[in-house]
Design a protein around this motif. Structure first.
Motif, PDB file in Angstrom:
ATOM      1  N   ASN A  76      12.763 -87.129 -45.928  1.00 28.98           N
ATOM      2  CA  ASN A  76      12.369 -87.457 -47.295  1.00 28.98           C
ATOM      3  C   ASN A  76      12.078 -86.257 -48.192  1.00 28.98           C
ATOM      4  O   ASN A  76      11.857 -86.423 -49.383  1.00 28.98           O
ATOM      5  N   ILE A  77      12.056 -85.041 -47.647  1.00 34.03           N
ATOM      6  CA  ILE A  77      11.728 -83.844 -48.432  1.00 34.03           C
ATOM      7  C   ILE A  77      12.097 -82.616 -47.607  1.00 34.03           C
ATOM      8  O   ILE A  77      12.337 -82.727 -46.397  1.00 34.03           O
ATOM      9  N   SER A  78      12.118 -81.476 -48.229  1.00 34.73           N
ATOM     10  CA  SER A  78      12.342 -80.221 -47.511  1.00 34.73           C
ATOM     11  C   SER A  78      11.100 -79.351 -47.620  1.00 34.73           C
ATOM     12  O   SER A  78      10.313 -79.483 -48.561  1.00 34.73           O
ATOM     13  N   LEU A  79      10.945 -78.475 -46.650  1.00 34.50           N
ATOM     14  CA  LEU A  79       9.818 -77.553 -46.593  1.00 34.50           C
ATOM     15  C   LEU A  79      10.370 -76.140 -46.550  1.00 34.50           C
ATOM     16  O   LEU A  79      11.147 -75.797 -45.653  1.00 34.50           O
ATOM     17  N   ALA A  80      10.006 -75.331 -47.535  1.00 31.47           N
ATOM     18  CA  ALA A  80      10.406 -73.928 -47.548  1.00 31.47           C
ATOM     19  C   ALA A  80       9.276 -73.099 -46.952  1.00 31.47           C
ATOM     20  O   ALA A  80       8.105 -73.302 -47.274  1.00 31.47           O
ATOM     21  N   LEU A  81       9.636 -72.180 -46.089  1.00 31.38           N
ATOM     22  CA  LEU A  81       8.685 -71.229 -45.502  1.00 31.38           C
ATOM     23  C   LEU A  81       8.954 -69.893 -46.173  1.00 31.38           C
ATOM     24  O   LEU A  81      10.083 -69.388 -46.126  1.00 31.38           O
ATOM     25  N   VAL A  82       7.946 -69.325 -46.827  1.00 26.09           N
ATOM     26  CA  VAL A  82       8.133 -68.090 -47.584  1.00 26.09           C
ATOM     27  C   VAL A  82       7.111 -67.037 -47.146  1.00 26.09           C
ATOM     28  O   VAL A  82       6.002 -67.366 -46.747  1.00 26.09           O
ATOM     29  N   LEU A  83       7.528 -65.782 -47.239  1.00 28.15           N
ATOM     30  CA  LEU A  83       6.624 -64.677 -46.921  1.00 28.15           C
ATOM     31  C   LEU A  83       5.774 -64.325 -48.134  1.00 28.15           C
ATOM     32  O   LEU A  83       6.244 -64.426 -49.279  1.00 28.15           O
ATOM     33  N   PRO A  84       4.534 -63.888 -47.901  1.00 30.26           N
ATOM     34  CA  PRO A  84       3.680 -63.464 -49.021  1.00 30.26           C
ATOM     35  C   PRO A  84       4.365 -62.370 -49.849  1.00 30.26           C
ATOM     36  O   PRO A  84       5.015 -61.487 -49.307  1.00 30.26           O
ATOM     37  N   LYS A  85       4.226 -62.463 -51.143  1.00 31.21           N
ATOM     38  CA  LYS A  85       4.744 -61.491 -52.106  1.00 31.21           C
ATOM     39  C   LYS A  85       6.269 -61.444 -52.205  1.00 31.21           C
ATOM     40  O   LYS A  85       6.824 -60.661 -52.957  1.00 31.21           O
ATOM     41  N   MET A  86       6.988 -62.256 -51.434  1.00 33.96           N
ATOM     42  CA  MET A  86       8.454 -62.315 -51.528  1.00 33.96           C
ATOM     43  C   MET A  86       8.888 -63.481 -52.402  1.00 33.96           C
ATOM     44  O   MET A  86       9.786 -63.354 -53.211  1.00 33.96           O
ATOM     45  N   HIS A  87       8.267 -64.632 -52.191  1.00 33.84           N
ATOM     46  CA  HIS A  87       8.526 -65.837 -52.963  1.00 33.84           C
ATOM     47  C   HIS A  87       7.178 -66.507 -53.176  1.00 33.84           C
ATOM     48  O   HIS A  87       6.364 -66.540 -52.260  1.00 33.84           O
ATOM     49  N   PRO A  88       6.919 -67.074 -54.332  1.00 38.89           N
ATOM     50  CA  PRO A  88       5.615 -67.722 -54.536  1.00 38.89           C
ATOM     51  C   PRO A  88       5.550 -69.074 -53.832  1.00 38.89           C
ATOM     52  O   PRO A  88       6.564 -69.775 -53.756  1.00 38.89           O
ATOM     53  N   PRO A  89       4.381 -69.448 -53.301  1.00 38.72           N
ATOM     54  CA  PRO A  89       4.234 -70.828 -52.846  1.00 38.72           C
ATOM     55  C   PRO A  89       4.418 -71.724 -54.078  1.00 38.72           C
ATOM     56  O   PRO A  89       3.953 -71.370 -55.169  1.00 38.72           O
ATOM     57  N   HIS A  90       5.128 -72.839 -53.914  1.00 42.71           N
ATOM     58  CA  HIS A  90       5.439 -73.661 -55.084  1.00 42.71           C
ATOM     59  C   HIS A  90       5.882 -75.053 -54.688  1.00 42.71           C
ATOM     60  O   HIS A  90       6.080 -75.340 -53.510  1.00 42.71           O
ATOM     61  N   ILE A  91       6.066 -75.887 -55.697  1.00 43.34           N
ATOM     62  CA  ILE A  91       6.696 -77.190 -55.548  1.00 43.34           C
ATOM     63  C   ILE A  91       7.945 -77.162 -56.419  1.00 43.34           C
ATOM     64  O   ILE A  91       7.928 -76.575 -57.507  1.00 43.34           O
ATOM     65  N   ALA A  92       9.043 -77.741 -55.913  1.00 40.32           N
ATOM     66  CA  ALA A  92      10.314 -77.700 -56.639  1.00 40.32           C
ATOM     67  C   ALA A  92      10.786 -79.111 -56.973  1.00 40.32           C
ATOM     68  O   ALA A  92      10.821 -79.977 -56.106  1.00 40.32           O
ATOM     69  N   PHE A  93      11.136 -79.284 -58.243  1.00 38.91           N
ATOM     70  CA  PHE A  93      11.659 -80.557 -58.732  1.00 38.91           C
ATOM     71  C   PHE A  93      13.126 -80.386 -59.095  1.00 38.91           C
ATOM     72  O   PHE A  93      13.512 -79.364 -59.659  1.00 38.91           O
ATOM     73  N   GLU A  94      13.950 -81.388 -58.794  1.00 43.75           N
ATOM     74  CA  GLU A  94      15.343 -81.409 -59.234  1.00 43.75           C
ATOM     75  C   GLU A  94      15.404 -82.034 -60.627  1.00 43.75           C
ATOM     76  O   GLU A  94      14.839 -83.103 -60.844  1.00 43.75           O
ATOM     77  N   LYS A  95      16.072 -81.348 -61.560  1.00 47.37           N
ATOM     78  CA  LYS A  95      16.202 -81.859 -62.925  1.00 47.37           C
ATOM     79  C   LYS A  95      17.630 -81.623 -63.406  1.00 47.37           C
ATOM     80  O   LYS A  95      18.187 -80.541 -63.199  1.00 47.37           O
ATOM     81  N   ILE A  96      18.199 -82.607 -64.067  1.00 47.53           N
ATOM     82  CA  ILE A  96      19.532 -82.465 -64.660  1.00 47.53           C
ATOM     83  C   ILE A  96      19.497 -81.414 -65.760  1.00 47.53           C
ATOM     84  O   ILE A  96      20.421 -80.626 -65.922  1.00 47.53           O
ATOM     85  N   ASN A  97      18.407 -81.368 -66.513  1.00 40.61           N
ATOM     86  CA  ASN A  97      18.279 -80.452 -67.650  1.00 40.61           C
ATOM     87  C   ASN A  97      17.445 -79.213 -67.304  1.00 40.61           C
ATOM     88  O   ASN A  97      16.687 -78.721 -68.130  1.00 40.61           O
ATOM     89  N   ALA A  98      17.607 -78.684 -66.117  1.00 40.60           N
ATOM     90  CA  ALA A  98      16.797 -77.544 -65.661  1.00 40.60           C
ATOM     91  C   ALA A  98      16.842 -76.365 -66.630  1.00 40.60           C
ATOM     92  O   ALA A  98      15.836 -75.683 -66.827  1.00 40.60           O
ATOM     93  N   GLU A  99      17.982 -76.143 -67.259  1.00 41.26           N
ATOM     94  CA  GLU A  99      18.107 -74.999 -68.180  1.00 41.26           C
ATOM     95  C   GLU A  99      17.213 -75.146 -69.406  1.00 41.26           C
ATOM     96  O   GLU A  99      16.930 -74.157 -70.081  1.00 41.26           O
ATOM     97  N   ASP A 100      16.726 -76.351 -69.691  1.00 38.93           N
ATOM     98  CA  ASP A 100      15.794 -76.538 -70.809  1.00 38.93           C
ATOM     99  C   ASP A 100      14.447 -75.851 -70.552  1.00 38.93           C
ATOM    100  O   ASP A 100      13.667 -75.647 -71.482  1.00 38.93           O
ATOM    101  N   TYR A 101      14.171 -75.486 -69.300  1.00 41.80           N
ATOM    102  CA  TYR A 101      12.897 -74.862 -68.932  1.00 41.80           C
ATOM    103  C   TYR A 101      12.972 -73.341 -68.915  1.00 41.80           C
ATOM    104  O   TYR A 101      11.969 -72.674 -68.703  1.00 41.80           O
ATOM    105  N   GLY A 102      14.171 -72.793 -69.104  1.00 37.59           N
ATOM    106  CA  GLY A 102      14.341 -71.346 -69.108  1.00 37.59           C
ATOM    107  C   GLY A 102      15.669 -70.960 -68.492  1.00 37.59           C
ATOM    108  O   GLY A 102      16.452 -71.807 -68.049  1.00 37.59           O
ATOM    109  N   LYS A 103      15.928 -69.658 -68.447  1.00 35.86           N
ATOM    110  CA  LYS A 103      17.184 -69.137 -67.891  1.00 35.86           C
ATOM    111  C   LYS A 103      17.215 -69.360 -66.392  1.00 35.86           C
ATOM    112  O   LYS A 103      16.298 -68.937 -65.677  1.00 35.86           O
ATOM    113  N   LEU A 104      18.259 -70.015 -65.910  1.00 38.68           N
ATOM    114  CA  LEU A 104      18.395 -70.296 -64.479  1.00 38.68           C
ATOM    115  C   LEU A 104      18.856 -69.049 -63.735  1.00 38.68           C
ATOM    116  O   LEU A 104      19.703 -68.301 -64.224  1.00 38.68           O
ATOM    117  N   THR A 105      18.289 -68.850 -62.563  1.00 39.57           N
ATOM    118  CA  THR A 105      18.660 -67.746 -61.682  1.00 39.57           C
ATOM    119  C   THR A 105      19.410 -68.318 -60.488  1.00 39.57           C
ATOM    120  O   THR A 105      18.900 -69.223 -59.822  1.00 39.57           O
TER     121      THR A 105
END
Length: 98
Positions: A44-73
């Motif tokens: 039902n979901i995925s879990l990302a494991l990240v190292l400190p200072k490499m990637h921020p701990p976060h929650i990720a949402f899928e959006k059709i209009n993702a580019e409306d929130y800023g420049k996509l990387t």
């Protein structure tokens, strides 16, 4: 339609040790792994494991209009996203829905 939570990212001290622990204690599949992060898939979901200072701990949402929130990387795993902050300064990733 409601938004879909794609994944939650938590900080770990060692990627491989954490993968080993989650695989031993939960039923998951590793869909991506490198030296700085890994993605574990569940039913039902995925879990990302990240190292400190490499990637921020976060929650990720899928959006059709993702580019409306800023420049996509673009990312190594083929996805594209932008990070924003909620009012409490938590990192939120807006992932382009494919």
């Amino acid at each position: 339609n409601m938004d879909k939570i794609h994944h939650i990212a938590i900080e770990v001290q060692n990627i491989q040790d954490s993968i080993d622990w989650y695989k031993k204690n939960t039923d998951c599949k590793v869909s991506y792994q490198d030296e700085t992060w890994a993605m574990l898939n569940y039913d039902n979901i995925s879990l990302a494991l990240v190292l400190p200072k490499m990637h921020p701990p976060h929650i990720a949402f899928e959006k059709i209009n993702a580019e409306d929130y800023g420049k996509l990387t673009p990312h190594r795993d083929g996805t594209s996203s932008v990070y924003i902050k909620d009012p409490s300064d938590n990192a939120v990733e807006i992932l382009k829905k494919s």
